[in-house]
Write a protein that holds these residues in place. Structure first.
Motif, PDB file in Angstrom:
ATOM      1  N   ARG A   1       0.856  -1.193   0.000  1.00 23.63           N
ATOM      2  CA  ARG A   1       0.000   0.000   0.000  1.00 23.63           C
ATOM      3  C   ARG A   1       0.888   1.239   0.000  1.00 23.63           C
ATOM      4  NH1 ARG A   1      -5.055  -1.904   1.156  1.00 23.63           N
ATOM      5  NH2 ARG A   1      -5.932   0.147   1.683  1.00 23.63           N
ATOM      6  N   VAL A   2       0.551   2.209  -0.856  1.00 21.86           N
ATOM      7  CA  VAL A   2       1.384   3.389  -1.043  1.00 21.86           C
ATOM      8  C   VAL A   2       0.521   4.644  -1.004  1.00 21.86           C
ATOM      9  CG1 VAL A   2       2.958   4.608  -2.607  1.00 21.86           C
ATOM     10  CG2 VAL A   2       3.037   2.102  -2.457  1.00 21.86           C
ATOM     11  N   VAL A   3       0.966   5.638  -0.250  1.00 25.89           N
ATOM     12  CA  VAL A   3       0.346   6.960  -0.275  1.00 25.89           C
ATOM     13  C   VAL A   3       1.385   7.955  -0.791  1.00 25.89           C
ATOM     14  CG1 VAL A   3      -0.601   8.855   1.089  1.00 25.89           C
ATOM     15  CG2 VAL A   3      -1.292   6.501   1.577  1.00 25.89           C
ATOM     16  N   TYR A   4       1.035   8.658  -1.858  1.00 29.35           N
ATOM     17  CA  TYR A   4       1.869   9.714  -2.418  1.00 29.35           C
ATOM     18  C   TYR A   4       1.358  11.068  -1.937  1.00 29.35           C
ATOM     19  CZ  TYR A   4       3.666   6.375  -5.940  1.00 29.35           C
ATOM     20  OH  TYR A   4       4.266   5.335  -6.583  1.00 29.35           O
ATOM     21  N   CYS A   5       2.273  12.027  -1.781  1.00 25.50           N
ATOM     22  CA  CYS A   5       1.887  13.358  -1.350  1.00 25.50           C
ATOM     23  C   CYS A   5       2.742  14.409  -2.043  1.00 25.50           C
ATOM     24  CB  CYS A   5       2.047  13.477   0.177  1.00 25.50           C
ATOM     25  SG  CYS A   5       1.705  15.119   0.818  1.00 25.50           S
ATOM     26  N   ASP A   6       2.093  15.451  -2.577  1.00 28.09           N
ATOM     27  CA  ASP A   6       2.797  16.575  -3.171  1.00 28.09           C
ATOM     28  C   ASP A   6       1.871  17.784  -3.123  1.00 28.09           C
ATOM     29  OD1 ASP A   6       4.364  18.281  -5.146  1.00 28.09           O
ATOM     30  OD2 ASP A   6       5.513  16.426  -5.265  1.00 28.09           O
ATOM     31  N   ASN A   7       2.430  18.976  -3.369  1.00 28.47           N
ATOM     32  CA  ASN A   7       1.623  20.193  -3.325  1.00 28.47           C
ATOM     33  C   ASN A   7       1.528  20.904  -4.668  1.00 28.47           C
ATOM     34  OD1 ASN A   7       4.215  21.246  -3.509  1.00 28.47           O
ATOM     35  ND2 ASN A   7       3.790  22.960  -2.139  1.00 28.47           N
ATOM     36  N   ASP A   8       2.069  20.311  -5.726  1.00 21.93           N
ATOM     37  CA  ASP A   8       2.036  20.955  -7.038  1.00 21.93           C
ATOM     38  C   ASP A   8       0.776  20.512  -7.790  1.00 21.93           C
ATOM     39  OD1 ASP A   8       2.383  21.978  -9.552  1.00 21.93           O
ATOM     40  OD2 ASP A   8       4.436  21.266  -9.811  1.00 21.93           O
ATOM     41  N   PRO A   9      -0.071  21.449  -8.242  1.00 18.01           N
ATOM     42  CA  PRO A   9      -1.277  21.060  -8.983  1.00 18.01           C
ATOM     43  C   PRO A   9      -0.992  20.210 -10.211  1.00 18.01           C
ATOM     44  CG  PRO A   9      -1.393  23.370  -8.348  1.00 18.01           C
ATOM     45  CD  PRO A   9       0.001  22.904  -8.019  1.00 18.01           C
ATOM     46  N   ILE A  10       0.197  20.362 -10.806  1.00 19.42           N
ATOM     47  CA  ILE A  10       0.520  19.532 -11.977  1.00 19.42           C
ATOM     48  C   ILE A  10       0.655  18.062 -11.576  1.00 19.42           C
ATOM     49  CG2 ILE A  10       2.329  19.006 -13.671  1.00 19.42           C
ATOM     50  CD1 ILE A  10       2.673  21.905 -14.160  1.00 19.42           C
ATOM     51  N   VAL A  11       1.227  17.807 -10.386  1.00 18.01           N
ATOM     52  CA  VAL A  11       1.303  16.428  -9.913  1.00 18.01           C
ATOM     53  C   VAL A  11      -0.104  15.875  -9.712  1.00 18.01           C
ATOM     54  CG1 VAL A  11       2.233  14.886  -8.159  1.00 18.01           C
ATOM     55  CG2 VAL A  11       3.526  16.919  -8.831  1.00 18.01           C
ATOM     56  N   LEU A  12      -1.001  16.698  -9.140  1.00 15.76           N
ATOM     57  CA  LEU A  12      -2.391  16.282  -8.963  1.00 15.76           C
ATOM     58  C   LEU A  12      -3.031  15.932 -10.301  1.00 15.76           C
ATOM     59  CD1 LEU A  12      -4.949  15.953  -7.232  1.00 15.76           C
ATOM     60  CD2 LEU A  12      -5.360  18.400  -7.519  1.00 15.76           C
ATOM     61  N   ALA A  13      -2.720  16.723 -11.330  1.00 16.88           N
ATOM     62  CA  ALA A  13      -3.293  16.472 -12.652  1.00 16.88           C
ATOM     63  C   ALA A  13      -2.854  15.119 -13.210  1.00 16.88           C
ATOM     64  CB  ALA A  13      -2.899  17.596 -13.617  1.00 16.88           C
ATOM     65  N   HIS A  14      -1.736  14.612 -12.730  1.00 15.00           N
ATOM     66  CA  HIS A  14      -1.228  13.318 -13.186  1.00 15.00           C
ATOM     67  C   HIS A  14      -1.477  12.212 -12.162  1.00 15.00           C
ATOM     68  CE1 HIS A  14       0.914  14.545 -16.860  1.00 15.00           C
ATOM     69  NE2 HIS A  14       1.121  15.687 -16.228  1.00 15.00           N
ATOM     70  N   ALA A  15      -2.306  12.485 -11.170  1.00 14.53           N
ATOM     71  CA  ALA A  15      -2.485  11.523 -10.086  1.00 14.53           C
ATOM     72  C   ALA A  15      -2.968  10.161 -10.582  1.00 14.53           C
ATOM     73  CB  ALA A  15      -3.456  12.068  -9.041  1.00 14.53           C
ATOM     74  N   ALA A  16      -3.707  10.134 -11.681  1.00 15.39           N
ATOM     75  CA  ALA A  16      -4.194   8.855 -12.186  1.00 15.39           C
ATOM     76  C   ALA A  16      -3.047   7.897 -12.471  1.00 15.39           C
ATOM     77  CB  ALA A  16      -5.029   9.061 -13.447  1.00 15.39           C
ATOM     78  N   ALA A  17      -1.913   8.440 -12.935  1.00 11.37           N
ATOM     79  CA  ALA A  17      -0.747   7.595 -13.202  1.00 11.37           C
ATOM     80  C   ALA A  17      -0.157   7.042 -11.918  1.00 11.37           C
ATOM     81  CB  ALA A  17       0.320   8.387 -13.955  1.00 11.37           C
ATOM     82  N   LEU A  18      -0.383   7.748 -10.803  1.00 10.72           N
ATOM     83  CA  LEU A  18       0.127   7.288  -9.515  1.00 10.72           C
ATOM     84  C   LEU A  18      -0.791   6.265  -8.859  1.00 10.72           C
ATOM     85  CD1 LEU A  18       1.158  10.767  -8.075  1.00 10.72           C
ATOM     86  CD2 LEU A  18       2.725   8.984  -8.834  1.00 10.72           C
ATOM     87  N   LEU A  19      -1.988   6.108  -9.388  1.00 15.79           N
ATOM     88  CA  LEU A  19      -2.999   5.301  -8.713  1.00 15.79           C
ATOM     89  C   LEU A  19      -3.256   3.963  -9.399  1.00 15.79           C
ATOM     90  CD1 LEU A  19      -5.514   8.161  -7.846  1.00 15.79           C
ATOM     91  CD2 LEU A  19      -3.691   7.208  -6.443  1.00 15.79           C
ATOM     92  N   ARG A  20      -2.369   3.598 -10.327  1.00 19.84           N
ATOM     93  CA  ARG A  20      -2.549   2.320 -11.026  1.00 19.84           C
ATOM     94  C   ARG A  20      -1.961   1.197 -10.190  1.00 19.84           C
ATOM     95  NH1 ARG A  20      -0.402   5.013 -16.500  1.00 19.84           N
ATOM     96  NH2 ARG A  20      -2.276   6.175 -17.087  1.00 19.84           N
ATOM     97  N   SER A  21      -2.650   0.875  -9.141  1.00 16.04           N
ATOM     98  CA  SER A  21      -2.164  -0.116  -8.176  1.00 16.04           C
ATOM     99  C   SER A  21      -2.377  -1.531  -8.686  1.00 16.04           C
ATOM    100  CB  SER A  21      -2.907   0.075  -6.857  1.00 16.04           C
ATOM    101  OG  SER A  21      -2.587  -0.940  -5.935  1.00 16.04           O
ATOM    102  N   SER A  22      -1.600  -2.446  -8.118  1.00 16.90           N
ATOM    103  CA  SER A  22      -1.918  -3.863  -8.300  1.00 16.90           C
ATOM    104  C   SER A  22      -3.266  -4.142  -7.648  1.00 16.90           C
ATOM    105  CB  SER A  22      -0.838  -4.730  -7.650  1.00 16.90           C
ATOM    106  OG  SER A  22      -0.843  -4.532  -6.247  1.00 16.90           O
ATOM    107  N   ASP A  23      -3.934  -5.188  -8.086  1.00 19.48           N
ATOM    108  CA  ASP A  23      -5.248  -5.520  -7.515  1.00 19.48           C
ATOM    109  C   ASP A  23      -5.153  -5.827  -6.026  1.00 19.48           C
ATOM    110  OD1 ASP A  23      -6.425  -5.188  -9.979  1.00 19.48           O
ATOM    111  OD2 ASP A  23      -6.337  -7.327 -10.502  1.00 19.48           O
ATOM    112  N   ALA A  24      -4.048  -6.426  -5.620  1.00 18.58           N
ATOM    113  CA  ALA A  24      -3.905  -6.834  -4.223  1.00 18.58           C
ATOM    114  C   ALA A  24      -3.509  -5.678  -3.308  1.00 18.58           C
ATOM    115  CB  ALA A  24      -2.871  -7.956  -4.100  1.00 18.58           C
ATOM    116  N   GLY A  25      -2.921  -4.629  -3.885  1.00 19.50           N
ATOM    117  CA  GLY A  25      -2.433  -3.517  -3.083  1.00 19.50           C
ATOM    118  C   GLY A  25      -3.331  -2.303  -3.192  1.00 19.50           C
ATOM    119  N   ALA A  26      -2.770  -1.140  -2.883  1.00 18.10           N
ATOM    120  CA  ALA A  26      -3.532   0.105  -2.959  1.00 18.10           C
ATOM    121  C   ALA A  26      -2.566   1.266  -3.148  1.00 18.10           C
ATOM    122  CB  ALA A  26      -4.351   0.317  -1.685  1.00 18.10           C
TER     123      ALA A  26
END
Length: 267
Positions: free
Chosen positions: A98-123
């Motif tokens: 399980r992974v939690v990412y954190c940043d304050n740049d709106p551009i990172v937020l705009a790409h958050a979908a790429a950060l959320l492609r987890s394995s089915d077993a994880g998060a």
């Protein structure tokens, strides 16, 4: 970068995450970031190598932690996604990570979908929060991570943007205080130990553009690990930390890499 900037993006001054993206050859940056990046290259043309060396450290340290049983990661100062990202490295070893990412740049937020492609077993989850607001980070992370089990706190290429006046050491202490025994801290940090003149010039240029750069000595960097048990080989020049766990970065041996890296366990 093409198109309209995400809401909240300040394109009038450089941002470390976007400069880092430019160093890595990315497209998610603006002329102000490229201009400052070129000024940094004029001082030291190896800055892009340093950026890649930092990413490579994150890959190796994440791999080491996952191989040694860590199944939860809190990555602060995530930056604009690059492949592979932390969750991909960790979940390749242990799919239930399980992974939690954190940043304050709106551009990172705009790409958050790429950060959320987890394995089915994880998060994976993304928090939009400032590194200087540990309470918001901890509150958000608790929704995904179990703070009763070990967590690896990742602060890669982040703390040199947090000054002592902003309480860098207190920030790390506060974050670690909520994590249980068996948790880990992984950090890389730029230093002026090897390139004092170039580093002083870089600090002044970034300061003039509104960006803090707090380069720390080896001793000052090591203080972040007070009370923790350093993993061998301890504090090392970044690319010399467990090089067997990854591929070398082209150019990393063509001169000094002015930065340190380390991983340590909370007793």
């Amino acid at each position: 970068m093409t198109g309209q900037p995400p809401t909240g993006t300040d394109t009038g001054k450089p941002h470390p995450a976007r400069m880092y993206d430019w160093y890595l050859g990315g497209k998610d940056n603006y002329p102000v970031d490229e201009e400052m990046g070129r000024q940094m290259l004029a001082l030291d043309p190896r800055v892009p190598v340093m950026a890649r060396v930092n990413r490579a450290f994150m890959h190796r340290a994440t791999r080491w932690l996952a191989q040694n049983g860590v199944r939860q990661f809190l990555d602060i100062g995530t930056g604009i996604p690059t492949e592979p990202n932390l969750h991909q490295i960790a979940q390749a070893v242990a799919p239930d990570t399980r992974v939690v990412y954190c940043d304050n740049d709106p551009i990172v937020l705009a790409h958050a979908a790429a950060l959320l492609r987890s394995s089915d077993a994880g998060a994976t989850e993304y928090l939009q929060a400032d590194a200087r607001d540990p309470e918001a980070i901890l509150d958000g992370a608790r929704k995904v991570l179990d703070f009763g089990r070990p967590v690896a706190l990742s602060l890669v290429a982040l703390l040199h943007f947090v000054s002592d006046a902003d309480g860098a050491h207190a920030l790390v202490g506060r974050l670690l205080s909520e994590l249980p025994s068996g948790s880990y801290l992984m950090v890389t940090h730029a230093t002026a130990d090897f390139t004092p003149e170039e580093s002083a010039a870089a600090i002044e240029k970034l300061k003039a553009a509104g960006v803090t750069l707090a380069l720390r000595s080896r001793a000052e960097f090591t203080r972040f690990f007070d009370g923790l048990d350093l993993v061998e080989p301890g504090v090392a020049v970044v690319h010399e930390w467990h090089p067997e766990l990854g591929e070398p970065v082209p150019g990393q041996d063509d001169g000094v890499i002015p930065g340190y890296g380390a991983v340590a366990r909370k007793p």
